[in-house]
Each structure stands twice: as C-alpha cells, then as structure tokens.
Write a protein that holds these residues in place. Structure first.
Motif, PDB file in Angstrom:
ATOM      1  N   LYS A 142     -46.530 -78.165  77.072  1.00 34.27           N
ATOM      2  CA  LYS A 142     -47.332 -77.076  77.595  1.00 34.27           C
ATOM      3  C   LYS A 142     -46.538 -75.783  77.268  1.00 34.27           C
ATOM      4  O   LYS A 142     -47.419 -74.761  77.352  1.00 34.27           O
ATOM      5  N   ILE A 143     -45.402 -75.641  77.234  1.00 33.37           N
ATOM      6  CA  ILE A 143     -44.658 -74.250  76.796  1.00 33.37           C
ATOM      7  C   ILE A 143     -44.879 -74.001  75.533  1.00 33.37           C
ATOM      8  O   ILE A 143     -44.992 -72.586  75.290  1.00 33.37           O
ATOM      9  N   ALA A 144     -44.856 -74.925  74.645  1.00 35.81           N
ATOM     10  CA  ALA A 144     -44.866 -74.526  73.187  1.00 35.81           C
ATOM     11  C   ALA A 144     -45.999 -73.313  72.849  1.00 35.81           C
ATOM     12  O   ALA A 144     -45.907 -72.449  72.174  1.00 35.81           O
ATOM     13  N   PRO A 145     -47.363 -73.735  73.179  1.00 33.74           N
ATOM     14  CA  PRO A 145     -48.440 -73.218  73.048  1.00 33.74           C
ATOM     15  C   PRO A 145     -48.369 -71.702  73.567  1.00 33.74           C
ATOM     16  O   PRO A 145     -48.837 -70.502  72.963  1.00 33.74           O
ATOM     17  N   LEU A 146     -47.858 -71.671  74.972  1.00 32.39           N
ATOM     18  CA  LEU A 146     -47.706 -70.389  75.683  1.00 32.39           C
ATOM     19  C   LEU A 146     -46.905 -69.317  74.780  1.00 32.39           C
ATOM     20  O   LEU A 146     -46.687 -68.154  74.599  1.00 32.39           O
ATOM     21  N   LYS A 180     -46.371 -67.713  83.716  1.00 31.55           N
ATOM     22  CA  LYS A 180     -46.741 -69.230  83.500  1.00 31.55           C
ATOM     23  C   LYS A 180     -45.592 -70.022  83.241  1.00 31.55           C
ATOM     24  O   LYS A 180     -45.422 -71.140  83.551  1.00 31.55           O
ATOM     25  N   VAL A 181     -44.818 -69.532  82.377  1.00 33.52           N
ATOM     26  CA  VAL A 181     -43.600 -70.212  81.755  1.00 33.52           C
ATOM     27  C   VAL A 181     -42.641 -70.620  82.913  1.00 33.52           C
ATOM     28  O   VAL A 181     -42.159 -71.697  83.145  1.00 33.52           O
ATOM     29  N   MET A 182     -42.314 -69.728  83.532  1.00 32.00           N
ATOM     30  CA  MET A 182     -41.496 -69.632  84.817  1.00 32.00           C
ATOM     31  C   MET A 182     -42.083 -70.741  85.950  1.00 32.00           C
ATOM     32  O   MET A 182     -41.281 -71.511  86.599  1.00 32.00           O
ATOM     33  N   LYS A 183     -43.387 -70.734  86.064  1.00 28.07           N
ATOM     34  CA  LYS A 183     -43.987 -71.823  87.112  1.00 28.07           C
ATOM     35  C   LYS A 183     -43.927 -73.257  86.219  1.00 28.07           C
ATOM     36  O   LYS A 183     -43.465 -74.354  87.052  1.00 28.07           O
ATOM     37  N   LEU A 184     -43.787 -73.348  84.924  1.00 29.96           N
ATOM     38  CA  LEU A 184     -43.644 -74.670  84.416  1.00 29.96           C
ATOM     39  C   LEU A 184     -42.207 -75.169  84.569  1.00 29.96           C
ATOM     40  O   LEU A 184     -42.137 -76.331  84.868  1.00 29.96           O
ATOM     41  N   GLN A 232     -38.430 -78.648  87.252  1.00 31.70           N
ATOM     42  CA  GLN A 232     -37.054 -78.538  88.152  1.00 31.70           C
ATOM     43  C   GLN A 232     -37.304 -79.581  89.330  1.00 31.70           C
ATOM     44  O   GLN A 232     -36.675 -80.430  89.844  1.00 31.70           O
ATOM     45  N   GLY A 233     -38.452 -79.335  90.188  1.00 29.09           N
ATOM     46  CA  GLY A 233     -38.986 -80.066  91.088  1.00 29.09           C
ATOM     47  C   GLY A 233     -39.080 -81.391  90.767  1.00 29.09           C
ATOM     48  O   GLY A 233     -38.730 -82.413  91.417  1.00 29.09           O
ATOM     49  N   LYS A 234     -39.825 -81.766  89.807  1.00 24.85           N
ATOM     50  CA  LYS A 234     -40.065 -83.127  89.176  1.00 24.85           C
ATOM     51  C   LYS A 234     -38.689 -84.154  88.783  1.00 24.85           C
ATOM     52  O   LYS A 234     -38.572 -85.051  89.140  1.00 24.85           O
ATOM     53  N   LEU A 235     -37.702 -83.272  88.276  1.00 22.77           N
ATOM     54  CA  LEU A 235     -36.480 -83.781  88.066  1.00 22.77           C
ATOM     55  C   LEU A 235     -35.589 -83.992  89.114  1.00 22.77           C
ATOM     56  O   LEU A 235     -34.943 -85.222  89.564  1.00 22.77           O
ATOM     57  N   GLU A 236     -35.813 -83.332  90.146  1.00 26.25           N
ATOM     58  CA  GLU A 236     -34.992 -83.435  91.348  1.00 26.25           C
ATOM     59  C   GLU A 236     -35.479 -84.549  92.324  1.00 26.25           C
ATOM     60  O   GLU A 236     -34.661 -85.207  92.829  1.00 26.25           O
ATOM     61  N   VAL A 237     -36.600 -84.854  92.216  1.00 22.32           N
ATOM     62  CA  VAL A 237     -37.191 -85.993  92.938  1.00 22.32           C
ATOM     63  C   VAL A 237     -36.471 -87.125  92.369  1.00 22.32           C
ATOM     64  O   VAL A 237     -36.411 -88.327  92.951  1.00 22.32           O
ATOM     65  N   GLY A 248     -24.749 -73.916  94.801  1.00 20.29           N
ATOM     66  CA  GLY A 248     -24.206 -72.793  95.722  1.00 20.29           C
ATOM     67  C   GLY A 248     -25.282 -71.980  96.087  1.00 20.29           C
ATOM     68  O   GLY A 248     -26.595 -72.582  96.180  1.00 20.29           O
ATOM     69  N   LYS A 249     -25.062 -70.971  96.924  1.00 20.90           N
ATOM     70  CA  LYS A 249     -26.269 -69.832  97.539  1.00 20.90           C
ATOM     71  C   LYS A 249     -27.431 -69.803  96.327  1.00 20.90           C
ATOM     72  O   LYS A 249     -27.071 -68.905  95.434  1.00 20.90           O
ATOM     73  N   PRO A 250     -28.532 -70.079  96.666  1.00 19.83           N
ATOM     74  CA  PRO A 250     -29.591 -69.740  95.778  1.00 19.83           C
ATOM     75  C   PRO A 250     -29.781 -68.054  95.576  1.00 19.83           C
ATOM     76  O   PRO A 250     -29.697 -67.400  96.591  1.00 19.83           O
ATOM     77  N   VAL A 251     -29.796 -67.581  94.430  1.00 15.54           N
ATOM     78  CA  VAL A 251     -30.493 -65.998  94.457  1.00 15.54           C
ATOM     79  C   VAL A 251     -31.529 -66.148  93.820  1.00 15.54           C
ATOM     80  O   VAL A 251     -32.302 -66.840  93.370  1.00 15.54           O
ATOM     81  N   ASP A 252     -32.057 -64.611  93.908  1.00 18.59           N
ATOM     82  CA  ASP A 252     -33.551 -64.198  93.474  1.00 18.59           C
ATOM     83  C   ASP A 252     -33.662 -64.623  92.067  1.00 18.59           C
ATOM     84  O   ASP A 252     -32.630 -64.177  91.378  1.00 18.59           O
ATOM     85  N   LEU A 253     -34.749 -65.017  91.602  1.00 20.53           N
ATOM     86  CA  LEU A 253     -34.765 -65.373  90.208  1.00 20.53           C
ATOM     87  C   LEU A 253     -34.656 -63.859  89.301  1.00 20.53           C
ATOM     88  O   LEU A 253     -34.287 -64.225  88.149  1.00 20.53           O
ATOM     89  N   SER A 254     -34.790 -62.880  89.677  1.00 20.61           N
ATOM     90  CA  SER A 254     -34.762 -61.722  88.910  1.00 20.61           C
ATOM     91  C   SER A 254     -33.539 -61.666  88.676  1.00 20.61           C
ATOM     92  O   SER A 254     -33.068 -60.476  87.574  1.00 20.61           O
ATOM     93  N   VAL A 255     -32.593 -62.084  89.406  1.00 19.29           N
ATOM     94  CA  VAL A 255     -30.896 -61.821  89.101  1.00 19.29           C
ATOM     95  C   VAL A 255     -30.798 -62.413  87.616  1.00 19.29           C
ATOM     96  O   VAL A 255     -29.943 -62.140  86.786  1.00 19.29           O
ATOM     97  N   LEU A 256     -31.395 -63.714  87.530  1.00 17.49           N
ATOM     98  CA  LEU A 256     -31.223 -64.615  86.242  1.00 17.49           C
ATOM     99  C   LEU A 256     -32.184 -64.357  85.233  1.00 17.49           C
ATOM    100  O   LEU A 256     -31.799 -64.809  84.116  1.00 17.49           O
ATOM    101  N   PHE A 257     -33.350 -63.954  85.265  1.00 15.95           N
ATOM    102  CA  PHE A 257     -34.363 -63.564  84.539  1.00 15.95           C
ATOM    103  C   PHE A 257     -34.992 -62.321  84.348  1.00 15.95           C
ATOM    104  O   PHE A 257     -35.033 -61.636  85.339  1.00 15.95           O
ATOM    105  N   ASP A 258     -35.233 -61.652  83.272  1.00 12.47           N
ATOM    106  CA  ASP A 258     -35.988 -60.743  82.988  1.00 12.47           C
ATOM    107  C   ASP A 258     -37.500 -60.759  83.601  1.00 12.47           C
ATOM    108  O   ASP A 258     -38.340 -61.156  82.796  1.00 12.47           O
TER     109      ASP A 258
END
Length: 181
Positions: free
Chosen positions: A121-125, A141-145, A150-155, A170-180
């Motif tokens: 799904k990510i390749a065409p994006l 859209k990529v972040m959502k995928l 991640q949710g599917k793997l955790e299950v 550890g303690k979760p951070v806001d995604l903007s810390v990790l991604f542009d």
C-alpha cells in the motif's frame, strides 16, 4: 551491550526536538554538531555507491556513532534515545527487536505477511510523492498505514511480549519529535 550496539544506526539524536527530550546540554550539542559535520560529506558520497559499499559504510558509521554517543551522552540519555528509536521504528524496524521479544517463527511469519501487505500500500504512495512532489499531502497517509501496521503487529504479541514491548518503548512522545510532520 546490545543496546549500545543498536543505538548507532540512527540520526535521531541530531534532531532538535529529540535533543530537547534528552535534555542535551550546550556542550553535548556542540559535540554532536561537530560529529554531524564530519559525517555529512561522507554520507553524500556514499549515496552514489553500490549497495555493498553502502552497507560497509553504514556498519562503520554505526560503530562510530555508538562510540560518539557513549562518550557524549550519559547512560540515562542513551537509554531514552534507544526508547525513541524503538518508538520511531516500531515492531517492524529491525529484527533485533524480535530477538529481544523472543518472537516465535509462527509470529514472524504473521508479522512478515502484515508488513508485506502494508508495503504494497505504501509503494504507490511513494511513487505519487515522486510524481506530484507533494509529500505533505501523502505523508499523513503513510503515517496512518504505519500506525495501522503497528497495531496489527502488537495484537500478534502474547501478553508477556506486550508488557515487555511497552517497557522497551518507555514514555511515548509526540510523533513530531520523531518525524518531520
């Protein structure tokens, strides 16, 4: 330890928001900046080389980075950086995490199937980004995928693995810390 071996792979530590999260001091920041300046010219050259040469270079950078971090950051900061790397990579980041969580062959098969479906799904994006040159519209859209994956793997994890994974993150951070974002 495995942790310090792992840590060198990422440039996360050079992000301003990550440095704030790690409470990096002015002196530490100067050391890191200096190291980044030394790395950059090489990085540009390496991008034009063959896959084999790139891998050799990555290994070398990985080791140098690990040494720099060991010498520049304290143990608490290094541990937190590792948590942030795991938050960024998720369960699909690298096989090391699967080893740590003692993922079974059966789980691994299921993981791979989920990962491949998401990659399809990510390749065409990604192609769309190159054609349209509008990464800002496509990134969410990529972040959502990625998040769905991640949710599917955790299950697929056992309760004990889920608990361990949570501790590793550890303690979760806001995604903007990790991604542009």
């Amino acid at each position: 330890s495995k942790m310090t071996h792992n840590i060198g792979s990422s440039f996360l530590v050079f992000r301003g928001k990550v440095q704030r999260e790690l409470k990096v001091t002015k002196e530490q920041k100067e050391k890191l900046d200096q190291h980044l300046q030394e790395l950059l010219p090489d990085v540009m050259k390496v991008l034009q080389k063959s896959k084999g040469e790139r891998e050799k270079y990555n290994q070398k950078t990985h080791e140098e980075m690990a040494a720099v971090l060991k010498e520049t950051l304290n143990e608490g900061q290094r541990r937190r950086l590792r948590q942030l790397e795991l938050q960024k990579e998720g369960l699909f980041g690298n096989g090391e995490v699967w080893k740590d969580l003692q993922v079974t062959d059966e789980q691994r098969k299921q993981f791979m199937a989920e990962i491949q479906q998401t990659e399809k799904k990510i390749a065409p994006l990604m192609e769309e980004v190159q054609k349209s040159g509008k990464p800002d519209e496509i990134r969410p859209k990529v972040m959502k995928l990625r998040e769905d994956l991640q949710g599917k793997l955790e299950v697929l994890l056992t309760d004990a693995q889920k608990k361990q994974w949570k501790e590793m993150l550890g303690k979760p951070v806001d995604l903007s810390v990790l991604f542009d974002l």
